[in-house]
Design a protein around this motif. Structure first.
Motif, PDB file in Angstrom:
ATOM      1  N   ALA A 138      -0.105 100.602 -48.384  1.00 18.12           N
ATOM      2  CA  ALA A 138       0.493 101.924 -48.646  1.00 18.12           C
ATOM      3  C   ALA A 138       1.753 101.793 -49.497  1.00 18.12           C
ATOM      4  CB  ALA A 138       0.816 102.625 -47.330  1.00 18.12           C
ATOM      5  N   GLY A 139       2.475 100.682 -49.360  1.00 18.35           N
ATOM      6  CA  GLY A 139       3.661 100.451 -50.175  1.00 18.35           C
ATOM      7  C   GLY A 139       3.339 100.302 -51.650  1.00 18.35           C
ATOM      8  N   LEU A 140       2.127  99.822 -51.937  1.00 19.75           N
ATOM      9  CA  LEU A 140       1.685  99.701 -53.328  1.00 19.75           C
ATOM     10  C   LEU A 140       0.986 100.965 -53.818  1.00 19.75           C
ATOM     11  CD1 LEU A 140       0.327  96.045 -53.323  1.00 19.75           C
ATOM     12  CD2 LEU A 140       2.316  96.891 -54.562  1.00 19.75           C
ATOM     13  N   ASP A 141       0.172 101.562 -52.966  1.00 20.53           N
ATOM     14  CA  ASP A 141      -0.573 102.772 -53.324  1.00 20.53           C
ATOM     15  C   ASP A 141       0.313 103.986 -53.060  1.00 20.53           C
ATOM     16  OD1 ASP A 141      -2.478 104.681 -53.917  1.00 20.53           O
ATOM     17  OD2 ASP A 141      -3.586 104.394 -52.043  1.00 20.53           O
ATOM     18  N   GLN A 142       1.320 104.124 -53.872  1.00 25.27           N
ATOM     19  CA  GLN A 142       2.349 105.116 -53.595  1.00 25.27           C
ATOM     20  C   GLN A 142       1.890 106.556 -53.788  1.00 25.27           C
ATOM     21  OE1 GLN A 142       5.948 103.728 -55.548  1.00 25.27           O
ATOM     22  NE2 GLN A 142       6.283 102.292 -53.889  1.00 25.27           N
ATOM     23  N   ASP A 165      17.482 100.289 -51.086  1.00 23.71           N
ATOM     24  CA  ASP A 165      17.150 101.295 -50.076  1.00 23.71           C
ATOM     25  C   ASP A 165      16.183 100.678 -49.059  1.00 23.71           C
ATOM     26  OD1 ASP A 165      16.336 103.432 -48.532  1.00 23.71           O
ATOM     27  OD2 ASP A 165      15.505 104.585 -50.203  1.00 23.71           O
ATOM     28  N   PRO A 166      16.623 100.483 -47.819  1.00 23.90           N
ATOM     29  CA  PRO A 166      15.743  99.869 -46.817  1.00 23.90           C
ATOM     30  C   PRO A 166      14.551 100.753 -46.446  1.00 23.90           C
ATOM     31  CG  PRO A 166      17.797 100.582 -45.798  1.00 23.90           C
ATOM     32  CD  PRO A 166      17.949 100.790 -47.275  1.00 23.90           C
ATOM     33  N   ALA A 167      14.587 102.033 -46.813  1.00 26.13           N
ATOM     34  CA  ALA A 167      13.489 102.946 -46.506  1.00 26.13           C
ATOM     35  C   ALA A 167      12.609 103.225 -47.732  1.00 26.13           C
ATOM     36  CB  ALA A 167      14.043 104.255 -45.955  1.00 26.13           C
ATOM     37  N   ALA A 168      12.792 102.478 -48.810  1.00 25.57           N
ATOM     38  CA  ALA A 168      11.984 102.683 -50.011  1.00 25.57           C
ATOM     39  C   ALA A 168      10.510 102.462 -49.673  1.00 25.57           C
ATOM     40  CB  ALA A 168      12.425 101.727 -51.109  1.00 25.57           C
ATOM     41  N   PRO A 169       9.608 103.224 -50.297  1.00 24.56           N
ATOM     42  CA  PRO A 169       8.175 103.085 -49.992  1.00 24.56           C
ATOM     43  C   PRO A 169       7.639 101.666 -50.170  1.00 24.56           C
ATOM     44  CG  PRO A 169       8.558 105.035 -51.341  1.00 24.56           C
ATOM     45  CD  PRO A 169       9.861 104.285 -51.263  1.00 24.56           C
ATOM     46  N   SER A 170       8.238 100.905 -51.061  1.00 21.95           N
ATOM     47  CA  SER A 170       7.752  99.555 -51.350  1.00 21.95           C
ATOM     48  C   SER A 170       8.213  98.499 -50.344  1.00 21.95           C
ATOM     49  CB  SER A 170       8.219  99.133 -52.743  1.00 21.95           C
ATOM     50  OG  SER A 170       9.640  99.054 -52.758  1.00 21.95           O
ATOM     51  N   THR A 171       9.137  98.813 -49.485  1.00 17.02           N
ATOM     52  CA  THR A 171       9.735  97.818 -48.595  1.00 17.02           C
ATOM     53  C   THR A 171       8.707  96.998 -47.800  1.00 17.02           C
ATOM     54  OG1 THR A 171      11.819  99.019 -48.490  1.00 17.02           O
ATOM     55  CG2 THR A 171      11.393  97.480 -46.703  1.00 17.02           C
ATOM     56  N   PRO A 172       7.592  97.566 -47.315  1.00 14.23           N
ATOM     57  CA  PRO A 172       6.665  96.754 -46.511  1.00 14.23           C
ATOM     58  C   PRO A 172       5.622  95.962 -47.315  1.00 14.23           C
ATOM     59  CG  PRO A 172       5.987  99.041 -46.431  1.00 14.23           C
ATOM     60  CD  PRO A 172       7.290  98.996 -47.219  1.00 14.23           C
ATOM     61  N   ILE A 173       5.741  95.905 -48.633  1.00 14.59           N
ATOM     62  CA  ILE A 173       4.708  95.272 -49.454  1.00 14.59           C
ATOM     63  C   ILE A 173       4.378  93.853 -48.987  1.00 14.59           C
ATOM     64  CG2 ILE A 173       4.209  94.328 -51.740  1.00 14.59           C
ATOM     65  CD1 ILE A 173       5.487  96.829 -52.933  1.00 14.59           C
ATOM     66  N   PHE A 174       5.360  93.055 -48.695  1.00 17.77           N
ATOM     67  CA  PHE A 174       5.113  91.673 -48.272  1.00 17.77           C
ATOM     68  C   PHE A 174       5.130  91.531 -46.755  1.00 17.77           C
ATOM     69  CE2 PHE A 174       6.732  90.895 -52.633  1.00 17.77           C
ATOM     70  CZ  PHE A 174       5.594  90.281 -53.134  1.00 17.77           C
ATOM     71  N   GLY A 175       4.933  92.629 -46.063  1.00 15.36           N
ATOM     72  CA  GLY A 175       4.983  92.632 -44.613  1.00 15.36           C
ATOM     73  C   GLY A 175       6.337  93.158 -44.150  1.00 15.36           C
ATOM     74  N   ARG A 176       6.437  93.344 -42.875  1.00 14.77           N
ATOM     75  CA  ARG A 176       7.656  93.901 -42.305  1.00 14.77           C
ATOM     76  C   ARG A 176       8.862  93.032 -42.656  1.00 14.77           C
ATOM     77  NH1 ARG A 176      10.612  93.984 -37.427  1.00 14.77           N
ATOM     78  NH2 ARG A 176       9.428  92.327 -36.505  1.00 14.77           N
ATOM     79  N   VAL A 177       9.898  93.674 -43.143  1.00 19.20           N
ATOM     80  CA  VAL A 177      11.134  92.978 -43.462  1.00 19.20           C
ATOM     81  C   VAL A 177      11.967  92.938 -42.190  1.00 19.20           C
ATOM     82  CG1 VAL A 177      13.253  93.029 -44.848  1.00 19.20           C
ATOM     83  CG2 VAL A 177      11.079  93.705 -45.872  1.00 19.20           C
ATOM     84  N   ARG A 178      12.271  91.752 -41.768  1.00 21.01           N
ATOM     85  CA  ARG A 178      13.050  91.591 -40.545  1.00 21.01           C
ATOM     86  C   ARG A 178      14.503  91.394 -40.901  1.00 21.01           C
ATOM     87  NH1 ARG A 178       7.948  90.350 -40.549  1.00 21.01           N
ATOM     88  NH2 ARG A 178       6.731  90.243 -38.650  1.00 21.01           N
ATOM     89  N   GLY A 179      15.353  91.908 -40.066  1.00 21.81           N
ATOM     90  CA  GLY A 179      16.757  91.707 -40.397  1.00 21.81           C
ATOM     91  C   GLY A 179      17.673  92.356 -39.433  1.00 21.81           C
TER      92      GLY A 179
END
Length: 179
Positions: A138-142, A165-179
């Motif tokens: 979904a992050g790629l298929d915007q 922006d941590p809420a940008a649509p692309s943020t999960p492209i490589f999986g959940r970003v942990r931090g």
């Protein structure tokens, strides 16, 4: 918080590239990730050679920018610095070439777009866990049409690398970003 988003994404990308998990990135890490991606598709296609070549360029540019001690390795801290300045240091120019090569490889039917299976195969090769694959796609298929065009792929990936922006649509492209 904005700087934190870039930092967290840099950690995710670093971990994906550090194929052998030794805590540094070297030329052989780029070779292994290219081969893993290529094995997911057609190993004999011209696009496979293009992926190998652009990944070699990515490593060379990264080493040029980040390997401050010339030891042939990039530490996590060195990578963070390059990732955070990707637009200013022109690392994105090399990344853009790699994005086009990846897209061409993944577009197995040559129709100019990636269907869900093609995107899933690519993201799985990058180590995106199965449980996070739908969100990554979904992050790629915007636009949500079930396909990813070349322009959409490039836009989403550039947003991933450059957006604070941590809420940008692309943020999960490589999986959940942990931090």
């Amino acid at each position: 918080m904005a700087a934190t988003a870039i930092l967290n994404k840099s950690h995710r990308v670093f971990d994906a590239i550090d194929e052998d998990g030794n805590g540094v990135i070297a030329a052989d890490d780029f070779e292994r990730i290219a081969e893993r991606l290529i094995r997911s598709f057609d190993e004999t296609s011209p696009a496979a050679a293009k992926v190998r070549g652009t990944y070699t360029k990515c490593w060379q540019r990264l080493a040029e920018l980040a390997d401050s001690d010339g030891d042939g390795q990039v530490t996590r801290q060195e990578f963070e610095t390059v990732f955070a300045g990707a637009q200013q240091n022109r690392f994105m120019q090399v990344i853009d070439e790699a994005l086009d090569a990846e897209f061409d490889l993944a577009d197995t039917d040559g129709d100019g777009g990636l269907d869900r299976d093609e995107v899933a195969r690519m993201l799985t090769a990058y180590g995106v866990p199965q449980s996070e694959l739908n969100q990554a796609i979904a992050g790629l298929d915007q636009d949500g049409d079930g396909r990813v065009s070349r322009a959409e792929y490039r836009t989403a990936m550039r947003e991933y690398y450059l957006s604070d922006d941590p809420a940008a649509p692309s943020t999960p492209i490589f999986g959940r970003v942990r931090g």
